[in-house]
Scaffold this motif. Structure first.
Motif, PDB file in Angstrom:
ATOM      1  N   ALA A  60       0.675  -1.311   0.011  1.00  0.00           N
ATOM      2  CA  ALA A  60      -0.022   0.042  -0.021  1.00  0.00           C
ATOM      3  C   ALA A  60       0.848   1.271  -0.142  1.00  0.00           C
ATOM      4  O   ALA A  60       1.622   1.554   0.858  1.00  0.00           O
ATOM      5  CB  ALA A  60      -0.907   0.132   1.186  1.00  0.00           C
ATOM      6  N   SER A 106      -4.799   3.338  -3.264  1.00  0.00           N
ATOM      7  CA  SER A 106      -4.201   2.336  -2.308  1.00  0.00           C
ATOM      8  C   SER A 106      -5.220   2.066  -1.475  1.00  0.00           C
ATOM      9  O   SER A 106      -5.657   1.296  -0.774  1.00  0.00           O
ATOM     10  CB  SER A 106      -2.852   2.358  -1.871  1.00  0.00           C
ATOM     11  N   GLU A 127      -5.251  -4.298  -1.189  1.00  0.00           N
ATOM     12  CA  GLU A 127      -3.532  -4.241  -0.504  1.00  0.00           C
ATOM     13  C   GLU A 127      -3.408  -5.136   0.451  1.00  0.00           C
ATOM     14  O   GLU A 127      -4.231  -5.581   1.090  1.00  0.00           O
ATOM     15  CB  GLU A 127      -3.253  -2.904  -0.213  1.00  0.00           C
TER      16      GLU A 127
END
Length: 413
Positions: A320, A326, A332
């Motif tokens: 991330a 993200s 992630e």
């Protein structure tokens, strides 16, 4: 008279956690684990380039499959856009590019001024993997899965920031981490399925951003990352590929302002959002007035690692970035670890990378127009991603409601 044996309580072994700093360390370990696998290999990847590294990994997987190991690969189709415009400019699995993907990739090429190619050459190793009876490759869906994860025999995990390609193995500044222990792998499986919530009090846990399931307690990856940064009292050391999420920028600035010794390493010339990265560094220096407790370094090579170390005790390391993509769109996987030895190893690795970096003070030059374009692209991708995700969750709720109604009707009938 007989005496009953003394019952000694069983003690579960603690998971082993080892930092794999650099592709020259991480990829040999990954290949060795593939060669040692007895029953299963599970891989999640965003980018798999068609180059020497991509082919080498495929050959090892084929040998594992030939000896009866079950191999499953979740390869995200979104990563194809970047495979076509970076490094070898060849995607290992995605050879047929539809019109919409071509338009998206051409737009990214123009925006980032990186000219790739849509002419993809077939690789017999990719064909062999796709056709092998012991191998399952899921490659056609846009999963928005940015994680980099390997699981071997439900006992060993390797995760971090490295995709599959020569640049990740040979050029980039990056990290992976190996976690050994069935309990740790089981914890990840439970977290990934949404059965248990993230627990920041655990010495080892996994910070996840999932599009499939929501956290049971309603929190998010970015909430916990900001809480970790806010907990810093003495030291905060960060190596980060991509910046720009104002929530993270603000948390780092506040750490500086309360007197924490903050170190940030990123790349001088990132492959994408280069000027947005530089603008974020400049903003931190201007907002905090560049005090002595803030150190920012720009590395001449591509920095692709994602690691946070707090007070040489807590570590967040994985896939991330400090971006809204993200935190709000992509899937992630990060390791969250409390361990002084591991934390010092990660911080020492970052300090070693810093030796090849350039310290910046006062102002960081960047191209404002380019920065605004890059910010607009990220914001557009984030909005679209969140909109798609909202539609997906709405459709899932409708399906669940219909199933519930049908179930109630069956019971009444």
């Amino acid at each position: 008279m007989t005496t009953s044996p003394v019952q000694v309580p069983s003690v579960r072994p603690q998971p082993e956690v080892e930092l794999l700093a650099g592709g020259d360390v991480a990829f040999p370990r990954i290949l060795r684990r593939i060669d040692q696998a007895r029953s299963s290999i599970f891989i999640r990847c965003f980018e798999w380039r068609d180059d020497d590294t991509g082919s080498m990994l495929a050959r090892h997987l084929l040998r594992a499959a030939d000896r009866g190991v079950t191999v499953k690969v979740l390869k995200d189709r979104v990563g194809m856009n970047y495979e076509c415009l970076e490094a070898s400019k060849q995607s290992f699995f995605h050879k047929n590019i539809d019109f919409r993907t071509r338009m998206q990739t051409w737009f990214l090429m123009a925006a980032y001024r990186q000219w790739g190619t849509m002419r993809q050459q077939e690789n017999p190793l990719a064909t062999a993997l796709l056709e092998h009876k012991m191998v399952e490759v899921v490659r056609d869906g846009k999963r928005f899965d940015h994680s980099k994860l390997y699981v071997f025999d439900d006992d060993v995990m390797i995760l971090g920031g490295m995709g599959i390609g020569n640049d990740f193995r040979l050029s980039n500044v990056d990290f992976m981490v190996e976690v050994i222990g069935q309990d740790a792998v089981a914890r990840f499986v439970d977290r990934d399925a949404g059965r248990v919530a993230f627990d920041p009090k655990r010495d080892l846990d996994f910070l996840l951003r999932s599009r499939q399931v929501l956290e049971p307690d309603g929190t998010s990856l970015v909430d916990h990352r900001i809480a970790l940064i806010n907990s810093a009292r003495e030291r905060l050391t960060i190596e980060m590929a991509y910046l720009g999420d104002p929530r993270c920028t603000n948390a780092v600035a506040e750490a500086v302002e309360r007197g924490v010794a903050v170190t940030l390493l990123t790349g001088q010339r990132a492959n994408i959002i280069r000027d947005l990265n530089l603008h974020t560094c400049d903003h931190l220096l201007r907002r905090t007035r560049a005090p002595s407790n803030l150190r920012i370094f720009l590395h001449p090579r591509m920095v692709h690692g994602k690691a946070i170390v707090v007070d040489r005790e807590w570590v967040d390391l994985g896939s991330a970035n400090f971006t809204s993509l993200s935190h709000d769109v992509y899937e992630e996987v990060d390791l969250y670890r409390r361990d002084v030895v591991f934390a010092r190893a990660v911080e020492d690795a970052i300090e070693k990378d810093i030796q090849n970096g350039r310290p910046v003070h006062g102002r960081v030059p960047y191209k404002r127009v380019r920065m605004l374009i890059e910010r607009a692209i990220v914001n557009h991708q984030t909005r679209n991603g969140k909109r798609r995700l909202a539609k997906k969750h709405k459709a899932a709720r409708v399906v669940r409601r219909k199933r519930l109604i049908a179930h109630v009707r069956r019971r009444k009938g």
